[in-house]
Scaffold this motif. Sequence first.
Motif, short mmCIF file in Angstrom:
data_model
loop_
_atom_site.label_atom_id
_atom_site.label_comp_id
_atom_site.label_asym_id
_atom_site.label_seq_id
_atom_site.Cartn_x
_atom_site.Cartn_y
_atom_site.Cartn_z
N THR A 19 0.30 -1.09 -0.19
CA THR A 19 0.09 0.21 -0.23
C THR A 19 0.73 1.16 0.07
N SER A 20 2.23 0.89 0.06
CA SER A 20 2.50 2.31 0.08
C SER A 20 4.65 1.62 0.31
N TYR A 21 5.25 3.12 -0.31
CA TYR A 21 6.45 2.76 -0.75
C TYR A 21 7.53 3.87 -0.83
N TYR A 22 8.42 3.51 -0.04
CA TYR A 22 9.15 5.18 0.44
C TYR A 22 11.01 4.34 -0.54
N GLU A 52 14.02 7.89 3.41
CA GLU A 52 12.71 7.90 4.14
C GLU A 52 12.70 6.76 5.12
N THR A 53 13.52 6.26 5.20
CA THR A 53 12.97 5.42 6.11
C THR A 53 12.08 4.82 7.19
N LEU A 54 12.91 6.56 8.32
CA LEU A 54 12.76 6.94 8.97
C LEU A 54 10.57 7.18 9.07
N THR A 55 10.89 8.15 8.56
CA THR A 55 9.57 8.83 8.49
C THR A 55 8.56 7.35 7.83
N ALA A 56 8.61 5.98 7.14
CA ALA A 56 7.60 5.50 6.77
C ALA A 56 8.08 4.31 7.98
N LEU A 57 8.89 4.19 8.81
CA LEU A 57 8.46 3.75 10.05
C LEU A 57 7.17 4.00 11.34
N GLU A 58 7.40 5.71 11.22
CA GLU A 58 6.33 6.31 12.19
C GLU A 58 5.01 6.34 11.22
N LYS A 101 0.57 3.36 12.54
CA LYS A 101 -1.22 3.74 12.43
C LYS A 101 -1.93 2.71 12.26
N ARG A 102 -0.96 1.99 10.93
CA ARG A 102 -1.64 0.22 10.95
C ARG A 102 -2.67 0.75 9.73
N GLN A 103 -2.40 1.63 9.02
CA GLN A 103 -4.08 1.96 8.04
C GLN A 103 -3.77 1.31 6.69
N GLY A 104 -2.55 1.54 6.64
CA GLY A 104 -1.59 -0.22 4.93
C GLY A 104 -2.05 -0.97 5.81
N ALA A 105 -1.26 -1.56 4.44
CA ALA A 105 -0.63 -3.48 4.94
C ALA A 105 0.38 -3.82 4.87
N LYS A 106 1.42 -3.46 3.53
CA LYS A 106 2.57 -3.62 3.75
C LYS A 106 2.97 -2.50 2.95
N CYS A 107 4.24 -1.60 3.52
CA CYS A 107 5.38 -1.26 3.11
C CYS A 107 6.24 -1.21 3.09
N ILE A 108 6.95 -0.80 1.45
CA ILE A 108 7.82 -1.14 1.03
C ILE A 108 9.57 -0.07 0.69
#
Length: 390
Positions: A362-365, A369-375, A379-386
């Motif tokens: 559901t999202s790419y970074y 931008e890894t710290l932003t992705a982790l933050e 919220k657990r709004q999406g599923a998998k962040c890559i």
Amino acid sequence: MKAFVADAQWAPKSGYKPTAEEISKRRAVIGSSVWRNPTFELKTVPTPDIIDSDELLIAVKRCGICGSDTHLYETTPDGYIQFSGPARLPQTIGHEYSGVVVKKGDGVRNFKAGDMVAVESIHWCGSCTPCRSGAFNQCKNVELIGITAPGALAEFITAKERHCWNINALRRIYSEDDIFDLGALIEPVGCAYNGIFIGGGGIRPGAAVVVFGAGPIGLAAVALSRLAGANIVIAFDIHNKRLDIAKAMGADYVFNIIDLEKIGILPREKIMDLTDGYGAELQIEAAGAARRTVPEMENSLAVNGKLVYLGRSATSAEVELDILVSGANSIIGVRGHSGHGIYNNIIRLLSTGRLQIKNMITSYYEFTETLTALEKSVKRQGAKCIIRIG
């Protein structure tokens, strides 16, 4: 090279007494009882190189953010990390990854430079009794990549040949970008595969399956259950976006547990109603919320039903044993994705297009931008962040 590194204070909780080995190795058996006030930084570290003849040097292309990573980042009110498994810090985190072989040791037989690979995150030793008995996920000397050993949120990583899997076959139907994306998903999909088909013994076509928790592992369980011939798949979560993805990946019915509570309906009631009072043959706990989910699951199991516990949390849950006895039911704990042909079979299913899992991304970074992705993962709004690295 650049790597995303987690660190924290060694501060054992009152009542937790680390062993001499834990202290000497700085490797807590229960991370949430020792590591406090974590910090995260993208920093420059030495580039790894092959040490043993059976190793590969891999240029990382994609790495997923896992719930375990989120639990390293999240803290309790008194500052302790929420990850309850073993943890050694400081550590380059990240363990759901794919990449390209850059260099191989002299003893490596099955890989060459340029091969695309996906790698198991459970690095089993192969020599302890569980490993020699085929129980690789229960290895007594296991290292968990990104948690107790250097991880893949880095430009390069080394791995043993026995933990690596060739994904070149995905070239048959996918672009290179898609191959690396899918390669990073094999690890969480493997956990669901292990729970359903290995630990849980599989399902018969026509069975009813219930999944609590529509994160990546739960979503994979939905897709695999549908592929295996489930007659009905029911998914529960507390986030509507995840439930929408579960629907797209094969769930027949999805329910927001919070919404059900507002109208006085229990999940068990929905399950029993949708299965004509029979219950579900397989129920999967992928939410890590056993105190809330287990009572619902055990009260809606079919006769000879199985409750597979995949969600990890340092907690306990009440179980009505008489229900298990009366229904000849079972509760099965499952960890990991190694052995039993799991990776190989998932790669086969992906290479023919039979298993469709990319919807869970559901999202790419970008790597920076890894710290932003982790933050945002909290919220657990999406599923998998890559995370795109190479």
